[in-house]
Design an enzyme around this catalytic site. Sequence first.
Site, PDB file in Angstrom:
ATOM      1  N   HIS A 148      -6.565   2.436  -4.865  1.00  0.00           N
ATOM      2  CA  HIS A 148      -6.153   2.358  -3.456  1.00  0.00           C
ATOM      3  C   HIS A 148      -7.346   2.409  -2.500  1.00  0.00           C
ATOM      4  O   HIS A 148      -7.194   2.092  -1.310  1.00  0.00           O
ATOM      5  CB  HIS A 148      -5.204   3.507  -3.111  1.00  0.00           C
ATOM      6  CG  HIS A 148      -3.906   3.472  -3.846  1.00  0.00           C
ATOM      7  ND1 HIS A 148      -3.123   2.340  -3.927  1.00  0.00           N
ATOM      8  CD2 HIS A 148      -3.256   4.434  -4.558  1.00  0.00           C
ATOM      9  CE1 HIS A 148      -2.041   2.605  -4.639  1.00  0.00           C
ATOM     10  NE2 HIS A 148      -2.107   3.864  -5.055  1.00  0.00           N
ATOM     11  N   ASP A 184      -0.155   0.069 -12.509  1.00  0.00           N
ATOM     12  CA  ASP A 184       0.211   1.297 -11.809  1.00  0.00           C
ATOM     13  C   ASP A 184       1.442   1.005 -10.956  1.00  0.00           C
ATOM     14  O   ASP A 184       1.611  -0.113 -10.457  1.00  0.00           O
ATOM     15  CB  ASP A 184      -0.961   1.746 -10.944  1.00  0.00           C
ATOM     16  CG  ASP A 184      -0.754   3.103 -10.300  1.00  0.00           C
ATOM     17  OD1 ASP A 184      -1.305   4.088 -10.815  1.00  0.00           O
ATOM     18  OD2 ASP A 184      -0.041   3.173  -9.273  1.00  0.00           O
ATOM     19  N   HIS A 186       2.125   1.771  -8.056  1.00  0.00           N
ATOM     20  CA  HIS A 186       1.803   1.493  -6.656  1.00  0.00           C
ATOM     21  C   HIS A 186       0.833   0.314  -6.568  1.00  0.00           C
ATOM     22  O   HIS A 186      -0.008   0.121  -7.437  1.00  0.00           O
ATOM     23  CB  HIS A 186       1.184   2.730  -5.998  1.00  0.00           C
ATOM     24  CG  HIS A 186       2.042   3.956  -6.124  1.00  0.00           C
ATOM     25  ND1 HIS A 186       1.741   4.980  -6.999  1.00  0.00           N
ATOM     26  CD2 HIS A 186       3.194   4.296  -5.507  1.00  0.00           C
ATOM     27  CE1 HIS A 186       2.678   5.918  -6.900  1.00  0.00           C
ATOM     28  NE2 HIS A 186       3.564   5.522  -6.002  1.00  0.00           N
ATOM     29  N   ASP A 276       2.518   6.017 -14.054  1.00  0.00           N
ATOM     30  CA  ASP A 276       3.518   6.409 -13.069  1.00  0.00           C
ATOM     31  C   ASP A 276       4.635   5.384 -12.926  1.00  0.00           C
ATOM     32  O   ASP A 276       5.581   5.593 -12.160  1.00  0.00           O
ATOM     33  CB  ASP A 276       2.879   6.711 -11.710  1.00  0.00           C
ATOM     34  CG  ASP A 276       1.866   5.670 -11.267  1.00  0.00           C
ATOM     35  OD1 ASP A 276       1.689   4.663 -11.972  1.00  0.00           O
ATOM     36  OD2 ASP A 276       1.231   5.879 -10.217  1.00  0.00           O
TER      37      ASP A 276
END
Length: 379
Positions: A148, A184, A186, A276
Amino acid sequence: MAAACSNKIIVVFWHEGMLNHETGKGVFDSGTDPGFLDVLEKHPENSDRIKNMVSILQKGPISPYISWQHGRPAQVPELLSFHAPEYIDELVEAGKQGGKMICAGTFLNPGSWDAALLAAGTTLSAMKHILDGHGKLAYALVRPPGHHAQPKQADGYCFLNNAGLAVQLALDSGCKKVTVIDIDVHYGNGTAEGFYRTDKVLTVSLHMNHGSWGPSHPQNGSVGELGEGEGFGYNLNIPLPNGTGDRGYGYAMKELVVPAVHKFEPDMIVFVVGQDSSAFDPNGRQCLTMDGYREIGRIVHSLANKHSGGKILIVQEGGYHITYSAYCLHAILEGVLDLPQPLLCDPIAYYPEDEAFAVKFVEATRNYHKEMVPFLKGT
């Protein structure tokens, strides 16, 4: 178990100093104490998750296929290949002052900056191991995570973009084209932002449909965020419907990711993994199990064999269920090794998946790519 063949070894780059990044306790990742709870939970990005990943690779059935290398801290000049100098200066100063909340949920506490430098340097060492011809499979087992982190902005527990730094090192070392496959849960917005305007890097992110979450994460991860300028069409977002499981992810890999990578023909693959996206993760809303992660690993293995001479750098990101994340990591690496049979049974997975919604989304996205992405037209 017989010793693993030399061509089926994953070299894991790790340094225990990364455990010194303390993220605190509170209400989930907020760091706040409301005053009326007897038990405050650890921040989801805590050292326990990584300790279990290390231990399952050391003691689990995959251990004969694992070799270990010591990580090292990055030097500040190395960070400038991806990050802006003023942003690095801000992080250095925050580290000197004893830490602060850089953005929502993202805490730079005493010890955090040193851990972040270790994560970046360890990932660079893993990529250099491959580039120097010492092996084809390397795994940077690192924290804090990085995907990120944008060139000028921390975000989502991430300070330095470990994968982005490794991609740039590959390009600077002579690789002509690099593909990033990020699973991931996200959106890998930081990596995408770093290469948004180049046609030398194909960034592919399979994530839940979460949209933007504020000033630190202005990107929404939609299929329409395709890149800009020379990079138009080389950022492929796959925001899978929330609740997508093994079959939905497998369909997306085969129908969207595989054709794009075949068309792009990279000479290096960076596989960005976060557990995740599992069915039991507290920080995601997807439903992958060990079987699904294992199959994704096999697909990436096949792509690497065809395009990058088998070379894959694996970079750790999220995964916040303390035990199941380690099991899912085990499955991912089994897949990357293309082992004929699972080495480890799934202790808890059961999910009655209905993939119809995911399939419909994937087919619509495939048609959109054929219409909008220049290098995919006609595929």
